[in-house]
Design a protein around this motif. Sequence first.
Motif, PDB file in Angstrom:
ATOM      1  N   ASN A 167     108.284 -16.646  28.446  1.00 53.41           N
ATOM      2  CA  ASN A 167     108.733 -16.643  27.056  1.00 53.41           C
ATOM      3  C   ASN A 167     108.184 -17.827  26.263  1.00 53.41           C
ATOM      4  N   VAL A 168     107.461 -18.716  26.932  1.00 56.06           N
ATOM      5  CA  VAL A 168     106.896 -19.875  26.247  1.00 56.06           C
ATOM      6  C   VAL A 168     105.671 -19.443  25.443  1.00 56.06           C
ATOM      7  N   GLN A 169     105.599 -19.881  24.195  1.00 54.11           N
ATOM      8  CA  GLN A 169     104.446 -19.610  23.340  1.00 54.11           C
ATOM      9  C   GLN A 169     103.804 -20.950  22.993  1.00 54.11           C
ATOM     10  N   LEU A 170     102.711 -21.276  23.656  1.00 57.28           N
ATOM     11  CA  LEU A 170     102.099 -22.589  23.488  1.00 57.28           C
ATOM     12  C   LEU A 170     101.384 -22.709  22.152  1.00 57.28           C
ATOM     13  N   GLY A 171     101.412 -23.934  21.615  1.00 61.93           N
ATOM     14  CA  GLY A 171     100.714 -24.198  20.365  1.00 61.93           C
ATOM     15  C   GLY A 171     101.661 -24.178  19.174  1.00 61.93           C
ATOM     16  N   GLY A 172     101.064 -24.260  17.989  1.00 61.43           N
ATOM     17  CA  GLY A 172     101.882 -24.252  16.775  1.00 61.43           C
ATOM     18  C   GLY A 172     102.302 -25.649  16.370  1.00 61.43           C
ATOM     19  N   GLY A 173     103.115 -25.715  15.324  1.00 61.52           N
ATOM     20  CA  GLY A 173     103.591 -27.001  14.835  1.00 61.52           C
ATOM     21  C   GLY A 173     104.734 -27.538  15.675  1.00 61.52           C
ATOM     22  N   THR A 174     105.268 -28.677  15.254  1.00 62.63           N
ATOM     23  CA  THR A 174     106.350 -29.319  16.003  1.00 62.63           C
ATOM     24  C   THR A 174     107.404 -29.849  15.045  1.00 62.63           C
ATOM     25  N   HIS A 175     108.634 -29.417  15.243  1.00 62.30           N
ATOM     26  CA  HIS A 175     109.752 -29.890  14.414  1.00 62.30           C
ATOM     27  C   HIS A 175     110.820 -30.447  15.367  1.00 62.30           C
ATOM     28  N   ILE A 176     110.630 -31.716  15.759  1.00 62.10           N
ATOM     29  CA  ILE A 176     111.513 -32.330  16.747  1.00 62.10           C
ATOM     30  C   ILE A 176     112.919 -32.511  16.184  1.00 62.10           C
ATOM     31  N   THR A 177     113.016 -32.888  14.927  1.00 59.30           N
ATOM     32  CA  THR A 177     114.331 -33.090  14.317  1.00 59.30           C
ATOM     33  C   THR A 177     115.173 -31.825  14.395  1.00 59.30           C
ATOM     34  N   LYS A 178     114.568 -30.711  14.090  1.00 59.42           N
ATOM     35  CA  LYS A 178     115.277 -29.429  14.144  1.00 59.42           C
ATOM     36  C   LYS A 178     115.783 -29.158  15.557  1.00 59.42           C
ATOM     37  N   ALA A 179     114.961 -29.476  16.552  1.00 56.27           N
ATOM     38  CA  ALA A 179     115.354 -29.278  17.945  1.00 56.27           C
ATOM     39  C   ALA A 179     116.515 -30.184  18.328  1.00 56.27           C
ATOM     40  N   LEU A 180     116.444 -31.436  17.905  1.00 57.98           N
ATOM     41  CA  LEU A 180     117.518 -32.381  18.214  1.00 57.98           C
ATOM     42  C   LEU A 180     118.839 -31.947  17.573  1.00 57.98           C
ATOM     43  N   ARG A 181     118.767 -31.501  16.341  1.00 59.84           N
ATOM     44  CA  ARG A 181     119.987 -31.068  15.656  1.00 59.84           C
ATOM     45  C   ARG A 181     120.567 -29.818  16.319  1.00 59.84           C
ATOM     46  N   TYR A 182     119.691 -28.945  16.822  1.00 53.22           N
ATOM     47  CA  TYR A 182     120.200 -27.786  17.547  1.00 53.22           C
ATOM     48  C   TYR A 182     120.882 -28.239  18.844  1.00 53.22           C
ATOM     49  N   GLY A 183     120.249 -29.182  19.547  1.00 47.31           N
ATOM     50  CA  GLY A 183     120.830 -29.690  20.785  1.00 47.31           C
ATOM     51  C   GLY A 183     122.202 -30.299  20.564  1.00 47.31           C
TER      52      GLY A 183
END
Length: 407
Positions: free
Chosen positions: A304-320
């Motif tokens: 299910n991993v889709q490599l590449g694309g942009g990166t939004h670390i803040t969004k990931a942290l807030r989801y966590g």
Amino acid sequence: MEANMNEANWRTDETRETDETSNQDGSNRGDQPSAETLNRWRLILGESSEEGLCNTEQYTSSEFQYTEMDEILGYLYNREYGEEQGYRKEGGRGASNLTVPKWLHKVRDLFPKPTVEILEKQALDRYGLTELLTDKKLLESLEPNMNLLKNIMQFKGRMKGEVLKSAKEIVRTVVEELRSKLESQTRASIMGKRSRYTSSSVRSLRNLNFKRTITKNLKNYDKNKRRFVIDRLYFDGNIQPHNKWNIIIGVDESGSMLDSVIYSSVMASIFYRLNALRTKLFIFDTQVVDLSDRLEDPVDVLMNVQLGGGTHITKALRYGETLIDNPGKTIFILVSDLEEGYPIAQMYKACKDIIDAGCKLLILTALDFNGDSVYNKHAAQTLTNMGAHVAAITPNELADWIGEIIT
């Protein structure tokens, strides 16, 4: 020529051994190199060398093999050059009857296994021979290993039907081998040492207390049949009590993090099986995908991993953050190179909020056995000063780190 030189160290080593042997037995005491030595150097230098393959009576029996080696090496490495050097961009200089299946078959026949793996890796990574991954029979003929797993993950979007099914089986083979290597030490690191002073309801051979079992069952010894009759087995408990800790793992799926994605998925699956931990896993680029319900099967996670694309670390942290229900018992693991595609101040603020809430924040710039990582060093230092733990570590070191925290 450079490509042949870089990937043919094994041949130069063999050449050196041949030279030394020739000098020792006196068969080649002069300055003139042997025909075999010249042929080996000719294979390294490729068709651009001034001299062709030697054809002397002494080496007539091996001449055909050298010609085949030259053909299959040229089929791959002549792709290094363009038309300005006199080479066709596709397939090299001159006519060739080789196809990818024939090339792969000959590679297996003529070279030792380590060299075959190098050639297969170069064919996929450097020269784009994706037929190796999109032809079912070819794919199934490849050696299941970490390099093949990484290539499957990169090209799985181009696989269909039976090819994709075969790819999943290869991924499963590699992942299960990797998990079996890591699981035992991980369990030992996190579950704690065995305690002979407490019993356990977990009935496993690993926890079986042989001495106590024998002692307690001595009264049941059958003298006539000369054997023990065991009516009860005794098992050791763990020093580490089963106080549930929450492990939240967020993995950056950008292309540069491929090795870390693989190891993170396998380790999350191992953590998921441990009674002492509740594990959540999500992957992210500019979007977040929660894979916590698939942790039983790391193959499902990886496919299910889709490599590449942009990166939004803040969004990931807030989801966590939304997955945290007991901060004092939570370890938040962010696997990322810290190259944020959005205002980085927001990433710092999200990390600070997680730390201030009482969570342990571990940022892994790499999670693999190579130790190589390219990451935003300024961001790493800023987060370290903030109280986060930032490191590039191996899976075993991650297990030890978690074990130290929860004991």
